[in-house]
Write a protein that holds these residues in place. Sequence first.
Motif, PDB file in Angstrom:
ATOM      1  N   GLU A   1       0.112   1.140  -7.242  1.00  0.00           N
ATOM      2  CA  GLU A   1      -0.712   0.937  -6.040  1.00  0.00           C
ATOM      3  C   GLU A   1       0.139   1.058  -4.786  1.00  0.00           C
ATOM      4  OE1 GLU A   1      -3.365  -2.402  -5.820  1.00  0.00           O
ATOM      5  OE2 GLU A   1      -3.888  -2.213  -7.946  1.00  0.00           O
ATOM      6  N   ASP A   2       1.362   0.525  -4.830  1.00  0.00           N
ATOM      7  CA  ASP A   2       2.255   0.612  -3.678  1.00  0.00           C
ATOM      8  C   ASP A   2       2.630   2.068  -3.392  1.00  0.00           C
ATOM      9  OD1 ASP A   2       3.709  -0.757  -1.606  1.00  0.00           O
ATOM     10  OD2 ASP A   2       5.551  -0.233  -2.699  1.00  0.00           O
TER      11      ASP A   2
ATOM     12  N   ARG B   1      -0.269   3.747  -1.755  1.00  0.00           N
ATOM     13  CA  ARG B   1      -0.357   3.302  -0.357  1.00  0.00           C
ATOM     14  C   ARG B   1       0.660   4.055   0.500  1.00  0.00           C
ATOM     15  NH1 ARG B   1       2.591   0.147   2.536  1.00  0.00           N
ATOM     16  NH2 ARG B   1       3.820  -0.624   0.794  1.00  0.00           N
ATOM     17  N   LEU B   2       1.890   4.227  -0.014  1.00  0.00           N
ATOM     18  CA  LEU B   2       2.922   4.952   0.730  1.00  0.00           C
ATOM     19  C   LEU B   2       2.555   6.426   0.896  1.00  0.00           C
ATOM     20  CD1 LEU B   2       6.113   3.367  -0.848  1.00  0.00           C
ATOM     21  CD2 LEU B   2       5.335   3.112   1.514  1.00  0.00           C
TER      22      LEU B   2
ATOM     23  N   ASP C   1      -0.478   7.743   0.855  1.00  0.00           N
ATOM     24  CA  ASP C   1      -1.607   7.828   1.787  1.00  0.00           C
ATOM     25  C   ASP C   1      -1.153   7.637   3.229  1.00  0.00           C
ATOM     26  OD1 ASP C   1      -3.199   8.291  -0.395  1.00  0.00           O
ATOM     27  OD2 ASP C   1      -4.140   6.299  -0.397  1.00  0.00           O
ATOM     28  N   SER C   2      -0.188   6.754   3.429  1.00  0.00           N
ATOM     29  CA  SER C   2       0.370   6.553   4.766  1.00  0.00           C
ATOM     30  C   SER C   2       1.047   7.828   5.248  1.00  0.00           C
ATOM     31  CB  SER C   2       1.361   5.388   4.745  1.00  0.00           C
ATOM     32  OG  SER C   2       2.003   5.271   5.978  1.00  0.00           O
TER      33      SER C   2
END
Length: 161
Positions: free
Chosen positions: A130-131, A134-135, A137-138
């Motif tokens: 998940e992390d 998130r990275l 997508d950022s």
Amino acid sequence: MAGVDREITLRFLAEPADVNFGGKVHGGAVMKWIDLAAYAGAAGWSGKYCITVYAGGIRFVKPIHVGNIVEVSAKVIYTGTSSMHLGIDVKAGDPKEPERHLTTHCIVIMVAVDDDGKPTSVPEWIPETEDDIRLRDSALRLMDMRKRIGAEMEAHVKPAL
């Protein structure tokens, strides 16, 4: 081996030659360390020579003092065809203590090049946690923002007719 290690940390001591007029480590020295870690991370991921094409969002959070142990970590957070986006964290602290504080953070984009200096393909990085998602997508949102900012900046580069 390319496509295996997506993270690297460089460690060293901040030296008196790195100091600015205010007695802290010079921002330019920190930026050099960031570029070194980004290169090491990108070359390690791609297995190729890489060049810096973008460094942005540099946030100087806390000063680094002479004599601090400095850790500069680079992590691949997105790959394109020939480019790699790396998240960079700089942490520092007293070498006699285990604690390190975040001092600087930014994103660096590196491009792998062949012997003629032309962009060449890199292994794809696929987020698994998940992390990591998130990275990634950022990184994608930041790419979109850079395109919009670049379009706005054209007004400053091109004279009005």
